[in-house]
Design a protein around this motif. Sequence first.
Motif, PDB file in Angstrom:
ATOM      1  N   ALA A 102     -24.287  24.851  -0.380  1.00  0.00           N
ATOM      2  CA  ALA A 102     -25.924  24.887  -0.797  1.00  0.00           C
ATOM      3  C   ALA A 102     -26.600  25.408   0.233  1.00  0.00           C
ATOM      4  CB  ALA A 102     -26.269  23.953  -1.481  1.00  0.00           C
ATOM      5  N   GLN A 103     -26.405  24.840   1.522  1.00  0.00           N
ATOM      6  CA  GLN A 103     -27.369  25.142   2.599  1.00  0.00           C
ATOM      7  C   GLN A 103     -27.106  26.352   3.421  1.00  0.00           C
ATOM      8  OE1 GLN A 103     -27.183  21.806   5.223  1.00  0.00           O
ATOM      9  NE2 GLN A 103     -28.556  20.642   4.002  1.00  0.00           N
ATOM     10  N   ASN A 104     -25.626  26.808   3.357  1.00  0.00           N
ATOM     11  CA  ASN A 104     -25.206  27.924   4.133  1.00  0.00           C
ATOM     12  C   ASN A 104     -24.669  29.113   3.313  1.00  0.00           C
ATOM     13  OD1 ASN A 104     -26.202  26.891   6.576  1.00  0.00           O
ATOM     14  ND2 ASN A 104     -24.595  25.585   6.337  1.00  0.00           N
ATOM     15  N   GLY A 105     -24.582  29.187   2.102  1.00  0.00           N
ATOM     16  CA  GLY A 105     -23.898  30.217   1.118  1.00  0.00           C
ATOM     17  C   GLY A 105     -22.512  30.191   1.129  1.00  0.00           C
ATOM     18  N   PRO A 106     -21.915  31.094   0.454  1.00  0.00           N
ATOM     19  CA  PRO A 106     -20.632  31.108  -0.110  1.00  0.00           C
ATOM     20  C   PRO A 106     -19.821  31.274   1.264  1.00  0.00           C
ATOM     21  CG  PRO A 106     -21.891  32.812  -0.916  1.00  0.00           C
ATOM     22  CD  PRO A 106     -22.632  32.329  -0.182  1.00  0.00           C
ATOM     23  N   PHE A 107     -18.479  30.552   1.008  1.00  0.00           N
ATOM     24  CA  PHE A 107     -17.413  30.564   2.038  1.00  0.00           C
ATOM     25  C   PHE A 107     -16.460  31.850   1.775  1.00  0.00           C
ATOM     26  CE2 PHE A 107     -17.857  25.905   0.745  1.00  0.00           C
ATOM     27  CZ  PHE A 107     -18.412  25.750   1.815  1.00  0.00           C
ATOM     28  N   ALA A 108     -15.530  31.966   2.877  1.00  0.00           N
ATOM     29  CA  ALA A 108     -15.018  33.077   2.793  1.00  0.00           C
ATOM     30  C   ALA A 108     -13.809  33.098   1.510  1.00  0.00           C
ATOM     31  CB  ALA A 108     -14.042  32.980   4.249  1.00  0.00           C
ATOM     32  N   LEU A 109     -13.498  31.912   1.147  1.00  0.00           N
ATOM     33  CA  LEU A 109     -12.819  31.667  -0.103  1.00  0.00           C
ATOM     34  C   LEU A 109     -13.755  30.907  -1.324  1.00  0.00           C
ATOM     35  CD1 LEU A 109      -9.677  29.979   1.519  1.00  0.00           C
ATOM     36  CD2 LEU A 109      -9.812  32.479   0.640  1.00  0.00           C
ATOM     37  N   HIS A 121     -14.705  20.721   8.634  1.00  0.00           N
ATOM     38  CA  HIS A 121     -15.043  21.989   9.045  1.00  0.00           C
ATOM     39  C   HIS A 121     -14.537  22.892   7.961  1.00  0.00           C
ATOM     40  CE1 HIS A 121     -15.979  20.743  13.182  1.00  0.00           C
ATOM     41  NE2 HIS A 121     -14.735  19.960  13.170  1.00  0.00           N
ATOM     42  N   TYR A 122     -15.117  22.784   6.811  1.00  0.00           N
ATOM     43  CA  TYR A 122     -14.887  23.531   5.668  1.00  0.00           C
ATOM     44  C   TYR A 122     -14.931  24.917   5.936  1.00  0.00           C
ATOM     45  CZ  TYR A 122     -14.998  19.338   2.716  1.00  0.00           C
ATOM     46  OH  TYR A 122     -14.779  18.227   2.191  1.00  0.00           O
ATOM     47  N   ARG A 123     -16.192  25.494   6.474  1.00  0.00           N
ATOM     48  CA  ARG A 123     -16.457  26.764   6.574  1.00  0.00           C
ATOM     49  C   ARG A 123     -15.218  27.493   7.418  1.00  0.00           C
ATOM     50  NH1 ARG A 123     -20.255  29.737   4.589  1.00  0.00           N
ATOM     51  NH2 ARG A 123     -21.412  27.904   4.028  1.00  0.00           N
ATOM     52  N   ASP A 124     -14.997  27.095   8.632  1.00  0.00           N
ATOM     53  CA  ASP A 124     -14.188  27.560   9.715  1.00  0.00           C
ATOM     54  C   ASP A 124     -12.767  27.628   9.044  1.00  0.00           C
ATOM     55  OD1 ASP A 124     -16.244  27.647  11.263  1.00  0.00           O
ATOM     56  OD2 ASP A 124     -15.722  25.970  12.446  1.00  0.00           O
ATOM     57  N   ALA A 125     -12.322  26.356   8.436  1.00  0.00           N
ATOM     58  CA  ALA A 125     -11.141  26.457   7.821  1.00  0.00           C
ATOM     59  C   ALA A 125     -11.079  27.300   6.581  1.00  0.00           C
ATOM     60  CB  ALA A 125     -10.809  24.837   7.107  1.00  0.00           C
ATOM     61  N   PHE A 126     -11.753  27.691   5.662  1.00  0.00           N
ATOM     62  CA  PHE A 126     -11.589  28.572   4.733  1.00  0.00           C
ATOM     63  C   PHE A 126     -11.725  30.044   5.375  1.00  0.00           C
ATOM     64  CE2 PHE A 126     -13.917  25.524   1.664  1.00  0.00           C
ATOM     65  CZ  PHE A 126     -12.690  24.652   1.542  1.00  0.00           C
ATOM     66  N   ALA A 127     -12.255  30.284   6.525  1.00  0.00           N
ATOM     67  CA  ALA A 127     -12.462  31.672   7.239  1.00  0.00           C
ATOM     68  C   ALA A 127     -10.848  31.822   7.562  1.00  0.00           C
ATOM     69  CB  ALA A 127     -13.601  31.490   8.227  1.00  0.00           C
TER      70      ALA A 127
END
Length: 345
Positions: free
Chosen positions: A195-202, A155-161
Amino acid sequence: MNMRSRPGLLALAVVLWVLAPTGRPGGNLALAGPPLRVFVAQSYDADYIWCEHINQGLLEALAPLSPVVEFAYLDAKRQPDPESLARQTGHMVERIRQFAPDVVIAVDDPAQHYLVVPYLKDKPGPQVVFCGVNAPLANYGYPAANVSGIRERWHYRDAFALGKRILPAAKTVALIVEDSESGRYVVADLAEELAQNGPFALEVRHVDVVRTESEWRDKIKRYQDEVDILALGLYQSIRRDDGQGVVAPEALMAWTRENNRKPLLGFAGVAIRDGHLFGVLESGQEQGYLAGTMAAAIAAKGIAAGTLPVGLNDQGVVMLNLAAAARLGIDIPFEIIEAAGIVLP
């Protein structure tokens, strides 16, 4: 430790499908005739917390069927050389032959590569359910007539957020992961998600796949002055510098805690034990439970595994370590603590 969990949507869907009319009174999952025989082929070792959690989920899902279950372990983290894995696979194949299971549940990528693809896929039986698979399914020729299962994602996106919420001033993160088959696949997943969903929060400033203990130490020291958060992926197969096997992960993380002053982010259950500040953890129990519900569906309906759709885990568990926060002088907002699934005092 405060823990909350919920069944995944796929698990609920499969359970409802299994409970649909089957010709058995009341939708009772207890099967007529001999009990279901399930062989669980784990890629790693019995003491690895990921394996423990998967086994718990499997047994919970299968409990209504009162199955006979046998477990075997390839030990691919501690003995990753191909010769050892081939030898362990040979033992496992013989145990499967003697046990004669109805369903084999094959956990993580090494079990697919060494066991399922060469010995079980596209055979009349047993049926095979995989879980914990990071590789693209096409690598194994999945799904197949007698094979389906559950893919694994971090869960990269949730973790960086979450990291941005805990540390609003944070801007950058580095990911360090072991040089293993699974390690390379989770790094590929990160690139695909970006690539699919764009930049992360970090901003992901560095991604390093490291092989040896000295490489690991070098990266930890270097990034103290280069990033705001350190994300530690898999590290159970980091090789000793003298070439004599792998570094005990407990020793590796003890050194890391002593030499690191950055917040540590984790993605798997080992983060609970190893002192990470926070994480959005994949649930081994969810992986096991989903695989168990698929095995139950195969038994209840008398169908081939390949008729079931491949699933993907969806349950990320927020973990916070208050002792680590105090040590780093970080004040985690109460609303984040209140909503967390795992809070370590």
